[in-house]
Scaffold this active site. Structure first.
Site, PDB file in Angstrom:
ATOM      1  N   ARG A 240       7.744   0.956  -0.281  1.00  0.00           N
ATOM      2  CA  ARG A 240       6.956   0.522   0.867  1.00  0.00           C
ATOM      3  C   ARG A 240       6.944  -0.998   0.909  1.00  0.00           C
ATOM      4  O   ARG A 240       6.876  -1.663  -0.131  1.00  0.00           O
ATOM      5  CB  ARG A 240       5.514   1.035   0.782  1.00  0.00           C
ATOM      6  CG  ARG A 240       5.347   2.506   1.143  1.00  0.00           C
ATOM      7  CD  ARG A 240       5.544   2.748   2.635  1.00  0.00           C
ATOM      8  NE  ARG A 240       5.199   4.099   3.034  1.00  0.00           N
ATOM      9  CZ  ARG A 240       6.066   5.101   3.126  1.00  0.00           C
ATOM     10  NH1 ARG A 240       7.344   4.896   2.826  1.00  0.00           N
ATOM     11  NH2 ARG A 240       5.672   6.294   3.536  1.00  0.00           N
TER      12      ARG A 240
ATOM     13  N   GLU B 211       6.797  -3.798   9.463  1.00  0.00           N
ATOM     14  CA  GLU B 211       8.019  -3.025   9.695  1.00  0.00           C
ATOM     15  C   GLU B 211       8.043  -2.543  11.142  1.00  0.00           C
ATOM     16  O   GLU B 211       7.121  -1.826  11.552  1.00  0.00           O
ATOM     17  CB  GLU B 211       8.045  -1.834   8.739  1.00  0.00           C
ATOM     18  CG  GLU B 211       9.356  -1.083   8.707  1.00  0.00           C
ATOM     19  CD  GLU B 211       9.378  -0.042   7.609  1.00  0.00           C
ATOM     20  OE1 GLU B 211       9.561  -0.392   6.431  1.00  0.00           O
ATOM     21  OE2 GLU B 211       9.173   1.140   7.963  1.00  0.00           O
TER      22      GLU B 211
ATOM     23  N   HIS C  11      14.613   1.533   7.082  1.00  0.00           N
ATOM     24  CA  HIS C  11      13.797   2.608   6.492  1.00  0.00           C
ATOM     25  C   HIS C  11      14.514   3.952   6.630  1.00  0.00           C
ATOM     26  O   HIS C  11      13.982   4.921   7.187  1.00  0.00           O
ATOM     27  CB  HIS C  11      12.423   2.668   7.154  1.00  0.00           C
ATOM     28  CG  HIS C  11      11.374   3.286   6.270  1.00  0.00           C
ATOM     29  ND1 HIS C  11      10.050   2.907   6.279  1.00  0.00           N
ATOM     30  CD2 HIS C  11      11.461   4.266   5.335  1.00  0.00           C
ATOM     31  CE1 HIS C  11       9.365   3.628   5.402  1.00  0.00           C
ATOM     32  NE2 HIS C  11      10.214   4.460   4.817  1.00  0.00           N
TER      33      HIS C  11
END
Length: 332
Positions: free
Chosen positions: A249, A278, A297
């Site tokens: 993360r 993000e 991601h």
């Protein structure tokens, strides 16, 4: 005899709710969901808000926490949250526990593909693959003897893993094929059998491991204890030649501290599948650094893994709604 109505499940995955997407893969995922549930999308709720009363389960995506948590609070008969991913830091788990909701994730099917991406990012960065591809496929005639493409071998280097869970262990297993020495920091020490499989050395204190590490991979969950776990002091302890790889993360790494560490040559490079925020805003310093590689991601983005994830999402929903043990339940 009338057939029993299927329970209604709200699916919040953008890739599944986009009606313009007609690929066989998406249709397969939707078909599996519809075999078990009355599938509801966000567009359906906007057209008919009363549908919220029928929703017993919800399939949640990754880190878009604020909107998801607001939405969940508007579903009066919700019983289960089935997260399409391993990390549940996107959910208000305290509230879910208070409301008696059950929560599931896809912990047991994502380790292989995520570990593969970690190794890919490591090699992309150390061997300067992105720069080489741009040179070989650019408009100008490539210079195939360019010193700028000289990379670093990972063979016999020290790989430090922060978070030696399922993913961390899979990364270690793959790294041993390169002859890398495995170091790891974890809340608890792995079994002797697991350590022996990868010849791993356990470091109870992260700060003791960092100076020994050539490649640092972040593979731990995002919790209150791990937010900004890697920040200014940690970068100072790392080798100036080290590479940071983050497949966990973005919040675990202090973004501002990372920018400064790269700019001041405290570390050599970074390769990340996750960032904070993000996505990064366009114009962010990390996006223009030649020693940074960022992917969107996509650690679980293989056909095989995504199909397994949908299967586990469905199992979690079915079991929870039937009052049975969930195959991948998050203990609240």
């Amino acid at each position: 005899m009338a057939m029993e109505a299927k329970p209604s499940v709200l699916v919040c995955l953008r890739t599944l709710s986009n009606s313009k997407v007609t690929s066989n893969f998406i249709e397969t995922c939707l078909s599996r969901l519809r075999n078990c549930f009355q599938v509801v999308f966000l567009d359906d709720i906007q057209q008919n808000p009363s549908i919220k009363n029928d929703i017993a389960g919800i399939v949640t995506p990754g880190p878009d926490s604020k909107e998801i948590n607001k939405l969940i609070r508007t579903l009066p008969n919700l019983k289960v949250i089935s997260n399409h991913g391993m990390g549940v830091d996107n959910l208000d788990l305290k509230w879910a526990k208070e409301k008696g909701l059950r929560v599931g994730n896809t912990k047991y099917v994502i380790a292989d593909s995520t570990a593969e991406l970690a190794i890919t990012l490591m090699l992309l960065s150390t061997r300067k693959i992105v720069q080489g591809v741009r040179m070989a496929m650019g408009k100008e005639h490539p210079n195939f003897v360019s010193p700028s493409l000289l990379g670093i071998s990972v063979t016999k280097k020290n790989l430090g893993i922060v978070g030696m869970g399922d993913i961390g262990l899979k990364i270690a297993l793959r790294a041993t094929a390169f002859g890398m020495k495995i170091l790891y920091h974890n809340r608890t020490q792995r079994s002797k059998e697991d350590e022996e499989r990868v010849k791993a050395t356990y470091y109870p204190r992260l700060h003791d491991m960092l100076p020994e590490t050539d490649v640092l991979v972040i593979a731990c969950p995002c919790t209150e204890q791990t937010i900004n776990l890697i920040s200014t002091e940690e970068f100072r302890l790392m080798k100036k030649t080290s590479l940071l790889v983050n497949i966990a993360r973005g919040k675990i790494v202090d973004t501002d501290a990372l920018v400064k560490a790269l700019q001041s040559n405290e570390i050599q490079s970074a390769a990340m599948d996750v960032t904070e925020p993000e996505p990064l805003p366009r114009g962010h310093p990390l996006l223009s650094m030649p020693n940074v590689v960022i992917t969107p991601h996509c650690g679980t983005y293989t056909f095989e893994t995504r199909l397994e994830m949908i299967g586990l999402v469905i199992e979690n929903l079915n079991c929870a709604l039937a009052g049975k043990a969930m195959p991948s339940e998050v203990i609240l």
